[in-house]
Design a protein around this motif. Structure first.
Motif, PDB file in Angstrom:
ATOM      1  N   LEU A 246       0.825  -1.206   0.000  1.00 22.95           N
ATOM      2  CA  LEU A 246       0.000   0.000   0.000  1.00 22.95           C
ATOM      3  C   LEU A 246       0.863   1.261   0.000  1.00 22.95           C
ATOM      4  CD1 LEU A 246      -2.802  -1.094   2.489  1.00 22.95           C
ATOM      5  CD2 LEU A 246      -2.933  -0.973  -0.002  1.00 22.95           C
ATOM      6  N   LEU A 247       1.945   1.244   0.745  1.00 23.34           N
ATOM      7  CA  LEU A 247       2.839   2.398   0.770  1.00 23.34           C
ATOM      8  C   LEU A 247       3.557   2.569  -0.567  1.00 23.34           C
ATOM      9  CD1 LEU A 247       4.187   2.292   4.389  1.00 23.34           C
ATOM     10  CD2 LEU A 247       3.570   4.384   3.193  1.00 23.34           C
ATOM     11  N   THR A 248       3.883   1.452  -1.218  1.00 22.72           N
ATOM     12  CA  THR A 248       4.502   1.525  -2.543  1.00 22.72           C
ATOM     13  C   THR A 248       3.584   2.238  -3.519  1.00 22.72           C
ATOM     14  OG1 THR A 248       5.770  -0.508  -2.180  1.00 22.72           O
ATOM     15  CG2 THR A 248       5.400   0.157  -4.465  1.00 22.72           C
ATOM     16  N   ILE A 249       2.315   1.900  -3.488  1.00 19.11           N
ATOM     17  CA  ILE A 249       1.334   2.540  -4.370  1.00 19.11           C
ATOM     18  C   ILE A 249       1.245   4.031  -4.070  1.00 19.11           C
ATOM     19  CG2 ILE A 249      -1.148   2.675  -4.864  1.00 19.11           C
ATOM     20  CD1 ILE A 249      -1.137  -0.427  -4.400  1.00 19.11           C
ATOM     21  N   ALA A 250       1.181   4.386  -2.793  1.00 18.61           N
ATOM     22  CA  ALA A 250       1.092   5.796  -2.411  1.00 18.61           C
ATOM     23  C   ALA A 250       2.322   6.573  -2.867  1.00 18.61           C
ATOM     24  CB  ALA A 250       0.917   5.911  -0.900  1.00 18.61           C
ATOM     25  N   ILE A 251       3.497   5.966  -2.735  1.00 20.30           N
ATOM     26  CA  ILE A 251       4.739   6.644  -3.109  1.00 20.30           C
ATOM     27  C   ILE A 251       4.828   6.835  -4.613  1.00 20.30           C
ATOM     28  CG2 ILE A 251       7.248   6.301  -3.239  1.00 20.30           C
ATOM     29  CD1 ILE A 251       7.039   5.117  -0.365  1.00 20.30           C
ATOM     30  N   ILE A 252       4.417   5.839  -5.383  1.00 26.60           N
ATOM     31  CA  ILE A 252       4.407   5.990  -6.836  1.00 26.60           C
ATOM     32  C   ILE A 252       3.511   7.162  -7.226  1.00 26.60           C
ATOM     33  CG2 ILE A 252       3.621   4.930  -9.000  1.00 26.60           C
ATOM     34  CD1 ILE A 252       4.546   2.232  -7.817  1.00 26.60           C
ATOM     35  N   GLY A 253       2.358   7.264  -6.595  1.00 29.67           N
ATOM     36  CA  GLY A 253       1.443   8.358  -6.889  1.00 29.67           C
ATOM     37  C   GLY A 253       1.990   9.703  -6.466  1.00 29.67           C
ATOM     38  N   LEU A 254       2.691   9.734  -5.337  1.00 30.96           N
ATOM     39  CA  LEU A 254       3.265  10.996  -4.865  1.00 30.96           C
ATOM     40  C   LEU A 254       4.222  11.560  -5.896  1.00 30.96           C
ATOM     41  CD1 LEU A 254       4.001  13.133  -2.673  1.00 30.96           C
ATOM     42  CD2 LEU A 254       5.784  11.554  -1.933  1.00 30.96           C
ATOM     43  N   TRP A 255       5.121  10.720  -6.382  1.00 32.28           N
ATOM     44  CA  TRP A 255       6.132  11.232  -7.306  1.00 32.28           C
ATOM     45  C   TRP A 255       5.551  11.509  -8.674  1.00 32.28           C
ATOM     46  CZ3 TRP A 255       9.195  13.374  -4.472  1.00 32.28           C
ATOM     47  CH2 TRP A 255       9.625  12.789  -3.282  1.00 32.28           C
ATOM     48  N   ALA A 256       4.538  10.737  -9.068  1.00 35.16           N
ATOM     49  CA  ALA A 256       3.895  11.022 -10.346  1.00 35.16           C
ATOM     50  C   ALA A 256       3.169  12.362 -10.289  1.00 35.16           C
ATOM     51  CB  ALA A 256       2.918   9.909 -10.702  1.00 35.16           C
ATOM     52  N   GLY A 257       2.430  12.573  -9.194  1.00 34.95           N
ATOM     53  CA  GLY A 257       1.619  13.766  -9.089  1.00 34.95           C
ATOM     54  C   GLY A 257       2.379  15.008  -8.692  1.00 34.95           C
ATOM     55  N   ALA A 258       3.447  14.849  -7.919  1.00 35.82           N
ATOM     56  CA  ALA A 258       4.144  16.012  -7.371  1.00 35.82           C
ATOM     57  C   ALA A 258       5.435  16.334  -8.106  1.00 35.82           C
ATOM     58  CB  ALA A 258       4.429  15.776  -5.882  1.00 35.82           C
ATOM     59  N   VAL A 259       6.269  15.320  -8.342  1.00 38.00           N
ATOM     60  CA  VAL A 259       7.577  15.592  -8.927  1.00 38.00           C
ATOM     61  C   VAL A 259       7.463  16.034 -10.384  1.00 38.00           C
ATOM     62  CG1 VAL A 259       9.738  14.513  -9.620  1.00 38.00           C
ATOM     63  CG2 VAL A 259       8.833  14.129  -7.342  1.00 38.00           C
ATOM     64  N   TYR A 260       6.525  15.445 -11.124  1.00 37.86           N
ATOM     65  CA  TYR A 260       6.396  15.811 -12.524  1.00 37.86           C
ATOM     66  C   TYR A 260       5.472  17.003 -12.734  1.00 37.86           C
ATOM     67  CZ  TYR A 260       8.900  11.572 -13.746  1.00 37.86           C
ATOM     68  OH  TYR A 260       9.868  10.612 -13.863  1.00 37.86           O
ATOM     69  N   GLU A 261       4.807  17.435 -11.665  1.00 42.92           N
ATOM     70  CA  GLU A 261       3.879  18.561 -11.777  1.00 42.92           C
ATOM     71  C   GLU A 261       4.541  19.861 -12.225  1.00 42.92           C
ATOM     72  OE1 GLU A 261       2.994  22.290 -10.102  1.00 42.92           O
ATOM     73  OE2 GLU A 261       3.808  20.848  -8.657  1.00 42.92           O
ATOM     74  N   PRO A 262       5.689  20.297 -11.649  1.00 47.39           N
ATOM     75  CA  PRO A 262       6.283  21.552 -12.122  1.00 47.39           C
ATOM     76  C   PRO A 262       6.645  21.518 -13.604  1.00 47.39           C
ATOM     77  CG  PRO A 262       7.259  20.898 -10.029  1.00 47.39           C
ATOM     78  CD  PRO A 262       6.455  19.734 -10.510  1.00 47.39           C
ATOM     79  N   SER A 263       7.206  20.401 -14.053  1.00 44.65           N
ATOM     80  CA  SER A 263       7.567  20.294 -15.473  1.00 44.65           C
ATOM     81  C   SER A 263       6.329  20.374 -16.356  1.00 44.65           C
ATOM     82  CB  SER A 263       8.312  18.978 -15.731  1.00 44.65           C
ATOM     83  OG  SER A 263       9.527  18.936 -15.014  1.00 44.65           O
ATOM     84  N   ALA A 264       5.248  19.714 -15.922  1.00 41.09           N
ATOM     85  CA  ALA A 264       4.009  19.743 -16.704  1.00 41.09           C
ATOM     86  C   ALA A 264       3.443  21.160 -16.782  1.00 41.09           C
ATOM     87  CB  ALA A 264       2.986  18.790 -16.092  1.00 41.09           C
ATOM     88  N   VAL A 265       3.442  21.862 -15.650  1.00 43.27           N
ATOM     89  CA  VAL A 265       2.906  23.229 -15.630  1.00 43.27           C
ATOM     90  C   VAL A 265       3.757  24.152 -16.485  1.00 43.27           C
ATOM     91  CG1 VAL A 265       2.413  25.231 -14.165  1.00 43.27           C
ATOM     92  CG2 VAL A 265       1.786  22.939 -13.392  1.00 43.27           C
ATOM     93  N   ILE A 266       5.081  24.010 -16.408  1.00 44.33           N
ATOM     94  CA  ILE A 266       5.962  24.852 -17.223  1.00 44.33           C
ATOM     95  C   ILE A 266       5.702  24.614 -18.708  1.00 44.33           C
ATOM     96  CG2 ILE A 266       8.375  25.172 -17.912  1.00 44.33           C
ATOM     97  CD1 ILE A 266       9.139  24.816 -14.956  1.00 44.33           C
ATOM     98  N   GLN A 267       5.540  23.343 -19.095  1.00 43.84           N
ATOM     99  CA  GLN A 267       5.238  23.052 -20.501  1.00 43.84           C
ATOM    100  C   GLN A 267       3.916  23.661 -20.925  1.00 43.84           C
ATOM    101  OE1 GLN A 267       5.664  18.985 -21.817  1.00 43.84           O
ATOM    102  NE2 GLN A 267       7.427  18.612 -20.478  1.00 43.84           N
ATOM    103  N   LEU A 268       2.889  23.538 -20.081  1.00 40.10           N
ATOM    104  CA  LEU A 268       1.576  24.089 -20.409  1.00 40.10           C
ATOM    105  C   LEU A 268       1.616  25.618 -20.469  1.00 40.10           C
ATOM    106  CD1 LEU A 268      -0.684  21.765 -18.231  1.00 40.10           C
ATOM    107  CD2 LEU A 268      -0.675  21.905 -20.721  1.00 40.10           C
ATOM    108  N   ALA A 269       2.355  26.224 -19.521  1.00 39.23           N
ATOM    109  CA  ALA A 269       2.465  27.690 -19.512  1.00 39.23           C
ATOM    110  C   ALA A 269       3.222  28.190 -20.746  1.00 39.23           C
ATOM    111  CB  ALA A 269       3.160  28.145 -18.236  1.00 39.23           C
ATOM    112  N   THR A 270       4.279  27.485 -21.121  1.00 42.21           N
ATOM    113  CA  THR A 270       5.034  27.854 -22.321  1.00 42.21           C
ATOM    114  C   THR A 270       4.168  27.730 -23.566  1.00 42.21           C
ATOM    115  OG1 THR A 270       7.079  27.089 -21.264  1.00 42.21           O
ATOM    116  CG2 THR A 270       7.119  27.363 -23.656  1.00 42.21           C
ATOM    117  N   ARG A 271       3.381  26.652 -23.609  1.00 46.93           N
ATOM    118  CA  ARG A 271       2.472  26.435 -24.732  1.00 46.93           C
ATOM    119  C   ARG A 271       1.423  27.547 -24.818  1.00 46.93           C
ATOM    120  NH1 ARG A 271      -0.673  21.071 -24.161  1.00 46.93           N
ATOM    121  NH2 ARG A 271       1.449  20.329 -23.714  1.00 46.93           N
TER     122      ARG A 271
END
Length: 435
Positions: A246-271
Motif C-alpha cells: 500500500l505504501l509503494t502505491i502511495a509513493i508511486i502516486g506521490l512522485w507522479a503527481g508532485a515531482v512531474y507537476e512543475p515540469s508539466a505546468v511549465i510546458q503548459l504555460a510555455t504552450r
C-alpha cells in the motif's frame, strides 16, 4: 429552548482532551518542523532540476539537451529514492537507542548534505550528495510518526498524525515560495543552501524533547528484540507485506503527481505563450495550490478514518488519486488551453494525496512498541525502492514517447490495483496503540 439545553448538556458530557505537556508540544513541533523541511528539501530538487543540470551536464562532459536533462534528472532522482530506501537502517536504531536521538541524526544527515549540494561542480558530486541526503530524509517520517503516536495521549494521537503529515506538504509550499523568490533571483545553488536550515531543528530535538514513555517502558521491561526478524515472523508477516504494498502505491502516486507537476505546468504555460520566468512563477504557484489541497486532505483524513474506518478511508483516497491523475495528466495536459483545467484538477489531486496521513495514523497501530519504528521504516523504505525503479521507467517512457502526460497518467492504474489489496490489511478503528 430544550434543544439548546440538550446541546449544551451533550457538550458538557463530552470529555475534555488530555492536555499536552511541554515535552509533547516541543516534540511535536520539532518533528513537524523537521518533516516540513524534509518536504521542502525533497521538492527543491524537482523545482531546480532543469537549471542545475543545464549548468552541471556540460561540466560533466554531456550536452545539456532537453533529452539529456530529462534522463539525467530521472537517474539522479532514482538514486535519491534508493537513498530513501536505505533509510530503513534508522528503524532498528530507533527501537534500540530511542526515537528522539535517532530522529535528530536523520535531520542532521539530510540538512548537511542538502547544503553540500549547493557546492556541486558536476553531476557526479550532486548525485552523491542527493543520495546521502535521501538516506536522512527517508528516516524522518518513520521516526517522527512513531514518536508522535507514542508520545501523544491516546485521545489526541489520531489527529496528531494528520497534523504531522501537513508538515511535508507545508514544505512543498515553502519550497515553491522560496523558488518564487530566492530561486528566481539567486539560482539553484541558493535553493539548496536553504536546505541546511534543519540543523537547528535537530539541535532543538536533542536538547528539549524527552523520549516517549511507551518506548522507555518497552526498553525497561522487554528482552532485547530482533525487530527485523520479528516483523517477518508469523505474527506480523502478512501486515508487513500488505503495508509495504500500500505504501509503494502511495509513493508511486506521490512522485507522479508532485515531482512531474512543475515540469508539466511549465510546458503548459510555455504552450500558452508565457515566457520562461513567468512559466517558472506559475509552476511555483501551482505547487503552492497543490500543497494547500494536500494539507486539507491530511486534516480531513483522521476524522474520516475514525468514522468509516482505516480501510474504507484509504479506498476513498486511492480512488480519488486514480481519477485525478488520469484527468490531469491524461486529459487536461493535452487540451489546447489546458493550463487552467490542469491546475484546477491539481488542487483536487493534492487533497487525495493526503492519503499519507493515514499511514502515520495506521502503521503505529499495527505493531507493538519494541518493533514499531523498524516496521514503519521498513515499509516506507520498501516502497521507495520500488518507486525508484518506477521513476526510472517513467523517465525512459517520457524520453521514448516524447511526451510527459501519458506515462504519468498510467500510474493511475496502480491505485486501482491498491483497491484490491486494501481488504487484506487489518482494521484498527477503535483500538488503542499496542504497547
Amino acid at each position: 429552548m430544550d434543544s439548546v439545553t440538550d446541546t449544551g448538556r451533550a457538550r458538557a458530557a463530552r470529555p475534555a482532551k488530555t492536555p499536552l505537556n511541554r515535552s509533547q508540544i516541543a516534540g511535536f513541533w520539532g518533528a513537524w518542523a523537521g518533516w516540513t523541511l524534509d518536504g521542502m528539501d525533497s521538492f527543491i530538487y524537482a523545482l531546480v532540476l532543469t537549471p542545475a543540470l543545464t549548468e552541471l551536464l556540460p561540466r560533466s562532459g554531456y550536452e545539456a539537451t532537453p533529452a539529456n536533462v530529462g534522463l539525467a534528472g530521472s537517474i539522479l532522482f532514482a538514486l535519491f529514492l534508493v537513498g530513501w530506501g536505505l533509510s530503513f537502517i534508522w528503524g532498528p536504531l530507533a527501537d534500540r537507542f530511542g526515537r528522539t536521538k535517532v530522529l535528530a541524526c536523520t535531520i542532521f544527515t539530510f540538512a548537511i548534505f542538502t547544503g553540500l549540494s549547493a557546492t556541486a561542480h558536476n553531476v557526479w558530486e550532486l548525485a552523491i550528495y542527493r543520495f546521502i541526503a535521501g538516506v536522512g530524509i527517508g528516516g524522518e517520517w518513520a521516526l517522527a510518526g512513531t514518536y508522535v503516536a507514542e508520545a501523544w495521549p491516546e485521545d489526541r494521537r489520531k489527529m496528531g498524525a494528520g497534523y504531522l503529515q501537513t508538515g511535508y506538504y507545508a514544505g512543498f509550499f515553502l519550497a515553491a515560495a522560496l523558488n518564487f523568490t530566492i530561486g528566481v533571483h539567486f539560482g539553484w545553488r541558493a535553493m539548496f543552501l536553504t536546505g541546511a536550515v534543519p540543523v537547528v531543528i535537530a539541535i532543538l530535538i536533542l536538547t528539549r524533547v524527552k523520549e516517549s514513555e511507551k518506548w522507555q517502558k518497552a526498553e525497561t521491561n522487554a528482552v532485547r528484540a530482533r525487530p527485523m526478524r520479528e516483523i517477518f515472523g508469523a505474527k506480523y508477516q502478512r501486515r508487513t507485506w500488505v503495508a509495504c504494498a500500500l505504501l509503494t502505491i502511495a509513493i508511486i502516486g506521490l512522485w507522479a503527481g508532485a515531482v512531474y507537476e512543475p515540469s508539466a505546468v511549465i510546458q503548459l504555460a510555455t504552450r500558452a505563450g508565457f515566457g520562461k520566468a513567468d512559466a517558472t512563477k506559475i509552476a511555483s504557484l501551482a505547487t503552492g495550490l497543490l500543497s494547500i489541497g494536500t494539507i486539507l486532505g491530511c486534516l480531513a483524513l483522521p476524522p474520516m478514518a475514525e468514522r468509516i474506518g482505516r480501510k474504507m478511508t484509504l479506498a476513498v483516497y486511492f480512488a480519488g488519486m486514480a481519477v485525478t491523475i488520469a484527468l490531469s495528466f491524461g486529459w487536461a495536459f493535452y487540451l489546447p488551453n489546458g493550463l487552467v483545467p490542469f491546475i484546477a484538477i491539481l488542487f483536487v489531486l493534492g487533497f487525495f494525496g493526503g492519503n499519507f496521513a493515514l499511514f502515520s495514523l495506521w502503521l503505529p497501530e499495527q505493531f507493538e512498541t519494541r518493533v514499531r519504528a523498524t516496521a514503519f521504516a521498513f515499509c516506507t523504505s520498501f516502497g521507495r525502492f520500488v518507486g525508484a525503479g518506477v521513476n526510472f521507467l517513467l523517465g525512459a517512457a517520457v524520453l521514448n514517447m516524447h511526451t510527459l502526460g501519458i506515462p504519468v497518467a498510467l500510474t493511475a492504474v496502480v491505485f486501482v490495483l491498491g483497491l484490491f489489496i486494501i481488504p487484506f490489511a487489518p482494521e484498527t478503528k477503535g483500538k488503542t496503540l499496542p504497547q
